[in-house]
Scaffold this motif. Structure first.
Motif, short mmCIF file in Angstrom:
data_model
loop_
_atom_site.label_atom_id
_atom_site.label_comp_id
_atom_site.label_asym_id
_atom_site.label_seq_id
_atom_site.Cartn_x
_atom_site.Cartn_y
_atom_site.Cartn_z
N ARG A 336 -11.49 -20.55 -16.69
CA ARG A 336 -12.21 -21.31 -18.17
C ARG A 336 -10.94 -21.64 -19.00
O ARG A 336 -10.79 -22.81 -19.53
CB ARG A 336 -12.98 -20.19 -19.06
CG ARG A 336 -13.45 -20.73 -20.22
CD ARG A 336 -14.13 -19.86 -21.30
NE ARG A 336 -13.32 -18.83 -21.61
CZ ARG A 336 -12.78 -19.29 -22.76
NH1 ARG A 336 -12.92 -20.47 -23.33
NH2 ARG A 336 -11.93 -18.42 -23.43
N VAL A 339 -8.96 -24.62 -17.72
CA VAL A 339 -9.86 -26.11 -17.94
C VAL A 339 -9.45 -26.18 -19.38
O VAL A 339 -9.25 -27.33 -19.79
CB VAL A 339 -11.17 -25.65 -17.47
CG1 VAL A 339 -11.83 -27.06 -17.86
CG2 VAL A 339 -11.24 -25.62 -15.90
N ALA A 340 -9.80 -25.23 -20.33
CA ALA A 340 -9.77 -25.45 -21.68
C ALA A 340 -8.05 -26.17 -22.22
O ALA A 340 -8.21 -26.98 -23.11
CB ALA A 340 -10.06 -24.47 -22.27
N ASP A 343 -7.66 -29.75 -20.89
CA ASP A 343 -8.28 -30.41 -21.86
C ASP A 343 -7.69 -30.57 -23.22
O ASP A 343 -7.42 -31.70 -23.87
CB ASP A 343 -9.85 -30.02 -22.16
CG ASP A 343 -10.66 -30.19 -20.84
OD1 ASP A 343 -10.10 -30.92 -19.82
OD2 ASP A 343 -11.80 -29.67 -21.03
N LYS A 347 -5.99 -34.30 -24.48
CA LYS A 347 -6.05 -34.83 -25.95
C LYS A 347 -4.71 -35.26 -26.61
O LYS A 347 -4.71 -36.43 -27.30
CB LYS A 347 -7.05 -33.97 -26.74
CG LYS A 347 -8.32 -33.71 -26.45
CD LYS A 347 -9.07 -32.66 -27.28
CE LYS A 347 -10.74 -32.68 -26.64
NZ LYS A 347 -11.31 -31.83 -27.46
N ASP A 372 -20.23 -22.88 -10.15
CA ASP A 372 -19.32 -23.17 -11.37
C ASP A 372 -19.87 -23.81 -12.27
O ASP A 372 -20.83 -25.02 -11.98
CB ASP A 372 -17.88 -23.58 -10.72
CG ASP A 372 -17.18 -22.50 -10.27
OD1 ASP A 372 -16.95 -21.35 -10.56
OD2 ASP A 372 -16.32 -23.11 -9.17
N PRO A 373 -19.55 -23.97 -13.55
CA PRO A 373 -19.95 -24.81 -14.27
C PRO A 373 -19.70 -26.17 -14.32
O PRO A 373 -18.88 -26.62 -13.61
CB PRO A 373 -19.46 -24.16 -16.08
CG PRO A 373 -18.44 -23.35 -15.60
CD PRO A 373 -18.66 -22.86 -14.37
N GLU A 374 -20.25 -27.13 -15.00
CA GLU A 374 -19.94 -28.42 -14.62
C GLU A 374 -18.62 -28.91 -15.06
O GLU A 374 -18.01 -29.91 -14.64
CB GLU A 374 -21.10 -29.36 -15.64
CG GLU A 374 -20.78 -30.99 -15.02
CD GLU A 374 -21.32 -30.99 -13.76
OE1 GLU A 374 -20.76 -32.25 -13.16
OE2 GLU A 374 -22.16 -30.52 -12.92
N GLU A 375 -18.01 -28.21 -16.09
CA GLU A 375 -16.66 -28.71 -16.66
C GLU A 375 -15.75 -28.39 -15.45
O GLU A 375 -14.65 -28.81 -15.53
CB GLU A 375 -16.40 -28.07 -17.88
CG GLU A 375 -16.55 -26.55 -18.33
CD GLU A 375 -17.81 -26.03 -18.64
OE1 GLU A 375 -18.00 -24.88 -19.03
OE2 GLU A 375 -18.80 -26.94 -18.24
N PHE A 376 -16.01 -27.43 -14.57
CA PHE A 376 -14.97 -26.94 -13.52
C PHE A 376 -14.92 -28.11 -12.66
O PHE A 376 -13.95 -28.17 -11.90
CB PHE A 376 -15.38 -25.56 -13.03
CG PHE A 376 -15.19 -24.55 -13.95
CD1 PHE A 376 -14.84 -24.39 -15.17
CD2 PHE A 376 -14.97 -23.18 -13.42
CE1 PHE A 376 -14.85 -23.64 -16.11
CE2 PHE A 376 -14.90 -22.27 -14.12
CZ PHE A 376 -14.57 -22.29 -15.37
N ARG A 377 -16.12 -28.85 -12.44
CA ARG A 377 -16.21 -29.66 -11.09
C ARG A 377 -15.07 -30.47 -10.68
O ARG A 377 -14.61 -30.80 -9.68
CB ARG A 377 -17.33 -30.55 -11.21
CG ARG A 377 -18.68 -29.52 -11.15
CD ARG A 377 -18.83 -28.80 -9.85
NE ARG A 377 -20.16 -28.05 -10.14
CZ ARG A 377 -20.37 -27.13 -9.13
NH1 ARG A 377 -19.35 -26.90 -8.19
NH2 ARG A 377 -21.27 -26.23 -9.10
N HIS A 379 -12.07 -30.11 -11.36
CA HIS A 379 -10.93 -29.45 -10.71
C HIS A 379 -10.93 -28.59 -9.77
O HIS A 379 -9.91 -27.89 -9.06
CB HIS A 379 -10.45 -28.49 -11.94
CG HIS A 379 -10.32 -28.91 -13.42
ND1 HIS A 379 -9.32 -30.18 -13.48
CD2 HIS A 379 -11.09 -29.01 -14.43
CE1 HIS A 379 -9.68 -30.50 -14.95
NE2 HIS A 379 -10.49 -29.92 -15.39
#
Length: 499
Positions: A336, A339-340, A343, A347, A372-377, A379
């Protein structure tokens, strides 16, 4: 000296090989003196240990990370194949992680003229058992986990009674090579679980001889490693490697982001940092998982990650300019956070980000699962895609220059153009030393590798170095500010002299 007739002929005949990649010879390698002498000693120790009156403990070779340990292992396996005293042995190369297994297998594959038989990977548990039942010969690669029991088994079956089976264990100090088994209890009763892989290996190959290779020193108090593998055969430490220009020194600097935590968050940090320092993976005890999650929530707080991302961008841009290019790696404590952080950096520098693996300066390198959650996809990649990404990162001319990882690429990953490691994850001991060694490879005019600490691992680095020699401690984790002060003193002395 090297020109002793017997030694020189042995070096030319048995200690050089072409490195073959993508179907073409890329280079011709000749063993270094440390590799040459270590392999010769290891073969003699192995012959002694494998005799009918031998103890089946060939010993341990400690060659520091970055000094060509994988090539040394390949040379050793090659010499075993040709040793008449061993009668065409079977060589079993064991690691404890799939990525290490792949990396080591690739090294053997890239030097095909070394071997009589083609190295083979064990595809699964059944394939491993078939390969180890052979009558003679062969080089087999496997992970410890493939020695797991089948569903209906209570103990691992014997696969051969031959004595000319040699087991090479990579990173021999690890707890995965212990003999403790775990028992799982449920409504159907008790069952031996997967904890005792090393015992299963011994049951499968009861008369095999064991040798360990490690890139970090075997501590004096580590009785288990010596009990399993025997005493040290050969040592090539950090100081020797730097003196020989086989590796570069590693510098250390702390850049801790200053945040205003409330009293509750301060308590979480104070309570958990010392307890949650880990070698590679998140601890598996339930209560410790909970505390790790609390620490991960604090370390991954948006305000903190924004400051870390800003500092990484500014530092990396300046570092690349000073080094004339090169690459860096960020180690974060969870997927997590990886990924954060990606991001947050995206930015600040949107031109660094691309959904195309062949484009973009920054990538997250991690494994994934169906839940896995969508924001991981974006990667998550297949094995072949991860391999291609690794090839790109190792090439200095490619765009991909900043990798964000949790635990991938921290052991056995060789990228000489990598010069900076940003650490934002609690680590200690062997795992910490293996991670920082990613930046100690020789590359062009690279003066040294740099470890940038965002979480306060300085004390753990000193503790990890305690098992090393005094010379080693002076060559790893050199404080960058102290190095600058020493440079200024030398500069003043030169100016005084010229005046």
């Amino acid at each position: 000296g090297v020109f002793d007739k017997e030694r020189f002929i042995d070096l030319l005949a048995h200690f050089q090989a072409y490195e073959v990649k993508e179907g073409a010879a890329k280079a011709k390698k000749l063993a270094g003196y440390h590799q040459f002498h270590a392999v010769r000693k290891a073969v003699q120790h192995t012959i002694r240990a494998a005799n009918h009156d031998g103890d089946r403990k060939a010993g341990v070779i400690w060659h520091t990370q970055g000094s060509g340990k994988s090539f040394t292992m390949a040379l050793y396996a090659s010499r075993l194949e040709r040793a008449p005293e061993l009668g065409n042995p079977t060589v079993v190369v064991v690691t404890d992680r799939n990525d290490l297994d792949d990396q080591l297998f690739d090294t053997f594959q890239e030097h095909p003229d070394l071997f009589v038989s083609k190295p083979e990977p064990a595809e699964d548990r059944a394939d491993l058992r078939e390969k180890l039942k052979r009558v003679s010969g062969g080089i087999v690669f496997t992970t410890m986990q493939r020695f797991a029991l089948l569903d209906d088994e209570k103990e691992y079956p014997q696969l051969t009674d031959r004595r000319n089976v040699i087991v090479i264990a990579d990173e021999a100090h690890r707890t995965q090579y212990g003999f403790g088994s775990k028992v799982s209890v449920n409504k159907d009763g008790a069952k031996l679980a997967s904890g005792g892989y090393a015992q299963h290996l011994r049951n499968a190959l009861p008369f095999a001889t064991f040798i360990g290779f490690t890139g970090t020193p075997v501590e004096t108090k580590d009785r288990n490693t010596r009990a399993v593998f025997g005493d040290e055969i050969d040592t090539y430490d950090l100081a020797q490697a730097v003196a020989d220009n086989a590796t570069v020194p590693i510098y250390y600097t702390a850049r801790l982001p200053q945040l205003r935590f409330d009293d509750e968050l301060k308590a979480v940090l104070d309570e958990t940092v010392d307890d949650l320092l880990v070698e590679q993976d998140v601890p598996d005890q339930e209560n410790t998982k909970s505390r790790w999650s609390r620490l991960e929530a604090v370390a991954g707080a948006p305000e903190r990650l924004q400051r870390v991302a800003t500092d990484i961008v500014e530092h990396f841009e300046a570092r690349r300019e000073a080094m004339g290019g090169g690459k860096a790696m960020v180690v974060a404590m969870s997927r997590r956070v990886c990924v954060a952080l990606h991001d947050a950096i995206g930015k600040l520098r949107p031109e660094w980000v691309s959904g195309d693996d062949k484009q973009g300066l920054i990538k997250v390198v991690m494994t994934g699962s169906a839940g896995d959650p969508e924001e991981f996809r974006p990667h998550i990649r297949k094995k072949s895609q991860l391999e291609e990404l690794a090839r790109q990162f190792k090439k200095p001319e490619t765009t991909f220059s900043l990798a964000i990882v949790r635990d991938m690429w921290l052991t056995g990953f060789d990228a000489p153009c990598l010069h900076t490691l940003y650490v934002d994850k609690p680590m200690r001991g062997h795992g910490l030393m293996q991670a920082i060694a990613r930046v100690n490879r020789v590359f062009g005019e690279k003066p040294g590798g740099l470890v940038v600490d965002y979480l306060g691992i300085g004390a753990e680095l000193k503790a990890a170095l305690a098992a090393y020699s005094q010379g080693d401690r002076q060559r790893a984790g050199i404080d960058q500010d102290a190095a600058v002060r020493e440079l200024l003193r030398a500069l003043e002395a030169i100016v005084d002299l010229l005046n």
